[in-house]
Write an enzyme that holds these catalytic residues in place. Structure first.
Site, PDB file in Angstrom:
ATOM      1  N   GLY A   1       0.822  -1.204   0.000  1.00  0.00           N
ATOM      2  CA  GLY A   1       0.000   0.000   0.000  1.00  0.00           C
ATOM      3  C   GLY A   1       0.852   1.248   0.000  1.00  0.00           C
ATOM      4  O   GLY A   1       1.946   1.271  -0.569  1.00  0.00           O
TER       5      GLY A   1
ATOM      6  N   THR B   1       2.691   4.869   1.781  1.00  0.00           N
ATOM      7  CA  THR B   1       3.663   5.159   2.827  1.00  0.00           C
ATOM      8  C   THR B   1       2.996   5.522   4.147  1.00  0.00           C
ATOM      9  O   THR B   1       3.449   5.096   5.219  1.00  0.00           O
ATOM     10  CB  THR B   1       4.583   6.305   2.380  1.00  0.00           C
TER      11      THR B   1
ATOM     12  N   GLU C   1       5.642  -3.306   0.937  1.00  0.00           N
ATOM     13  CA  GLU C   1       5.705  -3.056  -0.505  1.00  0.00           C
ATOM     14  C   GLU C   1       4.922  -1.784  -0.789  1.00  0.00           C
ATOM     15  O   GLU C   1       3.694  -1.777  -0.771  1.00  0.00           O
ATOM     16  CB  GLU C   1       5.116  -4.245  -1.279  1.00  0.00           C
TER      17      GLU C   1
ATOM     18  N   CYS D   1       1.905   0.339  -9.005  1.00  0.00           N
ATOM     19  CA  CYS D   1       2.984   0.886  -8.170  1.00  0.00           C
ATOM     20  C   CYS D   1       4.305   0.949  -8.910  1.00  0.00           C
ATOM     21  O   CYS D   1       5.180   1.743  -8.548  1.00  0.00           O
ATOM     22  CB  CYS D   1       3.126   0.065  -6.893  1.00  0.00           C
TER      23      CYS D   1
END
Length: 490
Positions: free
Chosen positions: A220, A222, A242, A276
């Site tokens: 997900g 930060t 991650e 991502c």
């Protein structure tokens, strides 16, 4: 029903069990936490029984997970269409076939990975031998994400199974159809005593994080990762995080501009930019910027047509919240191509922005959508300085036919992973470690790296009793002799 716990059990029993447990948890937060404590305690008791350690158990679970992906492929396609309007080709290649391919890879190497690795022991300890064993950690929590709700939730589960662990899986509530599919089908296939699925949102995730785990895997952003890590720190629980970041994509003067445009367009706009590992912004050398932009525009028209809203290959933004956030970013520069949007459909056209300031909103956060800022640079040194002035990204992408430029940039920057003359594809190579560095995450997985992430590398020394020289080891010490004849390992 705000949440459900589904232990792996026969399908007919799963619904009634889920209804019963959901009703109990609905009584209040204390009841919910208590139930999660039992959930974790039951998994830990099963783990401590030793059942999950055998190669046969691990292989059977992996084969059953493989069967689930194949048997219910059509259901997964439908769920991904509902959540993201992901077309069938991408859903098949990225989710279903990727998962079955990864499981096949693990099955073909698992027994070798499980073997202890022999280590040389110093002669002073002869006769002896040393080795590294890879022991399972125990009971893990896997918190999935919404942009690839199958692959990024189940791929960590493959690693957990391969290493002999039990796990509780928490799919993202932002992609409800995919989460419900996992919760519905996984209980039909995997060991009911080892694996459970929890559905819910922030309250359920918060309650899960209050439990004591042996490992936490989070995919997900930060901000939430910091919450996860703080919760893990209370019990010194190891984590793999991650995350993402603003992946820089460099187009050098020596690049094949047509190929670069096509590969960047694929990497940026697959899954509507909600990836991502997607290129987040372009640093293009000024002397080739006009031609690169021309090639990029032509590519987007080729890929998605003149009316991309009707393209069967372009998905939708996952929610109106994210749609509204992305539309504001369109003001960060000049719209070179695209810019159309429709809130009712959560549609945003593939958009290229030029004249983008490094201080603009689009350059301050991970875009995670179908918008691509293009900035111009003059030199390799400017590229290096620009990249290093920002947090390390998950991926760095460099398009160049000049190997010296490639080496200079790779040697002078940091990122979780990197591609040369391509982008976004590095996670598809099973033996490459996948993961971030710094702000883009910690820990690596996929293939043997995932097996290691879920294992305790346990050093073991086996020292024979046939020789036991007292003068060198035991008091009273002869210091001169010790210094002369032996140097003990530090």
């Amino acid at each position: 029903m705000s949440e459900a716990i589904l232990e792996s059990q026969p399908k007919n029993d799963a619904k009634s069990a889920a209804m019963e447990r959901a009703g109990n948890i609905a009584q209040g937060s204390n009841a919910g936490v208590a139930d999660f404590r039992k959930l974790v305690a039951d998994r830990r008791a099963y783990f401590l029984s030793g059942v999950t350690r055998s190669a046969e158990w691990r292989e059977n679970q992996l084969r059953d997970l493989h069967a689930m992906m194949e048997d219910h492929a059509e259901d997964f396609y439908a769920a991904l269409w509902s959540d993201l309007r992901r077309n069938r080709i991408e859903a098949d290649l990225i989710d279903v076939k990727y998962m079955t391919s990864e499981i096949d890879h693990v099955l073909s190497h698992l027994r070798r990975w499980m073997k202890p690795v022999p280590i040389s022991a110093p002669y002073q300890l002869a006769p002896s031998h040393a080795e590294v064993r890879f022991d399972p950690l125990g009971v893990g929590l896997i918190i999935g994400t919404w942009n690839y709700p199958l692959m990024l939730t189940l791929s960590p589960l493959v690693a957990a199974i391969a290493a002999g662990n039990c796990a509780v899986i928490k799919p993202s509530e932002v992609s409800p159809a995919s989460g419900e599919a996992i919760a519905r089908f996984l209980p039909e296939y995997l060991d009911r005593k080892a694996f459970s699925v929890v559905l819910g949102a922030v309250p359920e995730t918060t309650a899960l994080l209050e439990q004591q785990w042996d490992h936490i895997f989070f995919t997900g952003g930060t901000a939430v990762a910091k919450i996860v890590m703080a919760a893990a720190a209370k019990n010194l629980t190891p984590v793999v995080l991650e995350l993402g970041g603003k992946n820089p994509t460099i187009v050098h003067s020596s690049a094949n501009l047509k190929v670069a445009a096509r590969r960047i367009a694929f990497g940026r706009w697959i899954n509507t930019g909600q990836t991502c590992t997607a290129p987040d912004y372009i640093l293009v050398f000024k002397d080739v910027a006009p031609e690169f932009l021309k090639q990029l525009k032509e590519t987007l028209i080729e890929f998605y047509g003149g009316d991309p809203q009707n393209s069967p290959d372009l998905g939708r933004i996952v929610s109106t919240h994210h749609f509204d956030r992305l539309v504001k970013l369109l003001e960060s520069g000049t719209i070179f191509h695209g810019g159309q949007h429709d809130r009712n459909e959560r549609f945003i056209a593939p958009t290229v922005l030029t004249n983008v300031s490094p201080d603009s909103p689009a350059m301050q956060e991970e875009i995670f959508g179908p918008i691509l800022p293009v900035l111009e640079v003059d030199s390799v040194q400017e590229v290096i300085q620009f990249v290093n002035a920002r947090p390390s990204a998950l991926g760095l992408y460099l398009f160049s036919e000049d190997s010296s430029v490639t080496e200079q940039i790779l040697s002078s920057t940091s990122s979780g992973d990197a591609d040369v003359n391509d982008c976004t594809l590095q996670p598809t190579i099973h033996d490459l470690p996948f993961g971030g560095v710094g702000n883009s995450g910690m820990g690596k997985y996929h293939g043997e790296w995932g097996f290691r992430a879920y294992s305790n590398a346990r050093g073991v020394l086996s020292h024979s009793t046939k020789i036991d020289i007292g003068g060198l080891r035991y008091p009273p010490y002869d210091h001169n002799r010790i210094l002369r004849e032996i140097v003990m390992p530090s």
